[in-house]
Design a protein around this motif. Sequence first.
Motif, PDB file in Angstrom:
ATOM      1  N   GLY A   3       0.777  -1.233   0.000  1.00  0.00           N
ATOM      2  CA  GLY A   3       0.000   0.000   0.000  1.00  0.00           C
ATOM      3  C   GLY A   3       0.807   1.281   0.000  1.00  0.00           C
ATOM      4  N   MET A   4       2.121   1.213   0.073  1.00  0.00           N
ATOM      5  CA  MET A   4       2.938   2.416   0.090  1.00  0.00           C
ATOM      6  C   MET A   4       3.561   2.612  -1.286  1.00  0.00           C
ATOM      7  N   PRO A   5       3.464   3.830  -1.812  1.00  0.00           N
ATOM      8  CA  PRO A   5       4.068   4.054  -3.122  1.00  0.00           C
ATOM      9  C   PRO A   5       5.593   3.920  -3.047  1.00  0.00           C
ATOM     10  N   GLU A   6       6.200   3.591  -4.175  1.00  0.00           N
ATOM     11  CA  GLU A   6       7.650   3.426  -4.213  1.00  0.00           C
ATOM     12  C   GLU A   6       8.374   4.752  -4.180  1.00  0.00           C
ATOM     13  N   THR A   7       7.724   5.803  -4.673  1.00  0.00           N
ATOM     14  CA  THR A   7       8.320   7.142  -4.632  1.00  0.00           C
ATOM     15  C   THR A   7       7.256   8.158  -4.222  1.00  0.00           C
ATOM     16  N   VAL A   8       7.732   9.263  -3.698  1.00  0.00           N
ATOM     17  CA  VAL A   8       6.834  10.357  -3.321  1.00  0.00           C
ATOM     18  C   VAL A   8       6.516  11.154  -4.577  1.00  0.00           C
ATOM     19  N   PRO A   9       5.238  11.432  -4.840  1.00  0.00           N
ATOM     20  CA  PRO A   9       4.882  12.217  -6.031  1.00  0.00           C
ATOM     21  C   PRO A   9       5.533  13.603  -6.009  1.00  0.00           C
ATOM     22  N   ALA A  10       5.980  14.057  -7.164  1.00  0.00           N
ATOM     23  CA  ALA A  10       6.652  15.352  -7.263  1.00  0.00           C
ATOM     24  C   ALA A  10       5.746  16.493  -6.792  1.00  0.00           C
ATOM     25  N   GLY A  11       4.461  16.404  -7.087  1.00  0.00           N
ATOM     26  CA  GLY A  11       3.525  17.452  -6.662  1.00  0.00           C
ATOM     27  C   GLY A  11       3.438  17.563  -5.146  1.00  0.00           C
ATOM     28  N   ALA A  12       3.431  16.420  -4.471  1.00  0.00           N
ATOM     29  CA  ALA A  12       3.384  16.414  -3.006  1.00  0.00           C
ATOM     30  C   ALA A  12       4.660  17.015  -2.439  1.00  0.00           C
ATOM     31  N   SER A  13       5.788  16.701  -3.045  1.00  0.00           N
ATOM     32  CA  SER A  13       7.063  17.265  -2.599  1.00  0.00           C
ATOM     33  C   SER A  13       7.070  18.781  -2.753  1.00  0.00           C
ATOM     34  N   LEU A  14       6.566  19.249  -3.876  1.00  0.00           N
ATOM     35  CA  LEU A  14       6.558  20.686  -4.131  1.00  0.00           C
ATOM     36  C   LEU A  14       5.648  21.433  -3.157  1.00  0.00           C
ATOM     37  N   VAL A  15       4.456  20.901  -2.930  1.00  0.00           N
ATOM     38  CA  VAL A  15       3.519  21.540  -2.003  1.00  0.00           C
ATOM     39  C   VAL A  15       4.115  21.589  -0.597  1.00  0.00           C
ATOM     40  N   LEU A  16       4.675  20.493  -0.158  1.00  0.00           N
ATOM     41  CA  LEU A  16       5.261  20.455   1.180  1.00  0.00           C
ATOM     42  C   LEU A  16       6.480  21.371   1.266  1.00  0.00           C
ATOM     43  N   ALA A  17       7.277  21.442   0.213  1.00  0.00           N
ATOM     44  CA  ALA A  17       8.443  22.332   0.207  1.00  0.00           C
ATOM     45  C   ALA A  17       8.007  23.784   0.351  1.00  0.00           C
ATOM     46  N   VAL A  18       6.950  24.172  -0.339  1.00  0.00           N
ATOM     47  CA  VAL A  18       6.444  25.549  -0.232  1.00  0.00           C
ATOM     48  C   VAL A  18       5.939  25.820   1.181  1.00  0.00           C
ATOM     49  N   ALA A  80      14.705  21.647   5.347  1.00  0.00           N
ATOM     50  CA  ALA A  80      13.825  20.524   5.016  1.00  0.00           C
ATOM     51  C   ALA A  80      13.097  20.777   3.694  1.00  0.00           C
ATOM     52  N   ALA A  81      12.752  22.028   3.420  1.00  0.00           N
ATOM     53  CA  ALA A  81      12.065  22.363   2.168  1.00  0.00           C
ATOM     54  C   ALA A  81      12.933  21.996   0.969  1.00  0.00           C
ATOM     55  N   VAL A  82      14.223  22.263   1.084  1.00  0.00           N
ATOM     56  CA  VAL A  82      15.135  21.894  -0.004  1.00  0.00           C
ATOM     57  C   VAL A  82      15.257  20.370  -0.079  1.00  0.00           C
ATOM     58  N   ALA A  83      15.389  19.737   1.073  1.00  0.00           N
ATOM     59  CA  ALA A  83      15.591  18.279   1.106  1.00  0.00           C
ATOM     60  C   ALA A  83      14.412  17.520   0.504  1.00  0.00           C
ATOM     61  N   VAL A  84      13.175  17.953   0.815  1.00  0.00           N
ATOM     62  CA  VAL A  84      12.020  17.191   0.314  1.00  0.00           C
ATOM     63  C   VAL A  84      11.881  17.267  -1.208  1.00  0.00           C
ATOM     64  N   LEU A  85      12.537  18.231  -1.814  1.00  0.00           N
ATOM     65  CA  LEU A  85      12.503  18.298  -3.274  1.00  0.00           C
ATOM     66  C   LEU A  85      13.348  17.201  -3.919  1.00  0.00           C
ATOM     67  N   PHE A  86      14.291  16.648  -3.152  1.00  0.00           N
ATOM     68  CA  PHE A  86      15.209  15.655  -3.707  1.00  0.00           C
ATOM     69  C   PHE A  86      15.003  14.249  -3.151  1.00  0.00           C
TER      70      PHE A  86
END
Length: 123
Positions: A3-18, A80-86
Amino acid sequence: MDGMPETVPAGASLVLAVLLALMGLGLLVAGRTGSTGRLRRNGLVGIRTGRSMESDESWRTVHRTAAPWLYAAGGTPLAAAVAVLFVRQPVAFLAVVLGSVALLLVFLCLGVWRGTRALPPRA
């Protein structure tokens, strides 16, 4: 994994980074305005304890003393905002987010504690 995705969606990373960046910038602005005395005593922004709210001088003392800790608290979500983008692996992503929030809370508590201790004892 189940049930867990293999990668975090880019959109979720961007929203959380902002959101993390805005949180960090808000703390940096509060720290800066508090350290320079431009943050007036109020009921919305700043360290609002019984002791800090007693007088304008108490408010200024608490915020001037707590400023380095507020800067550290603000820098934590910015990093953390920078880190979650990568970071794309979900467990590592969660560790970055939760770890940064925990560290932010530690810095905030230290700032409140140090700021309050800088006040003279009550008569």
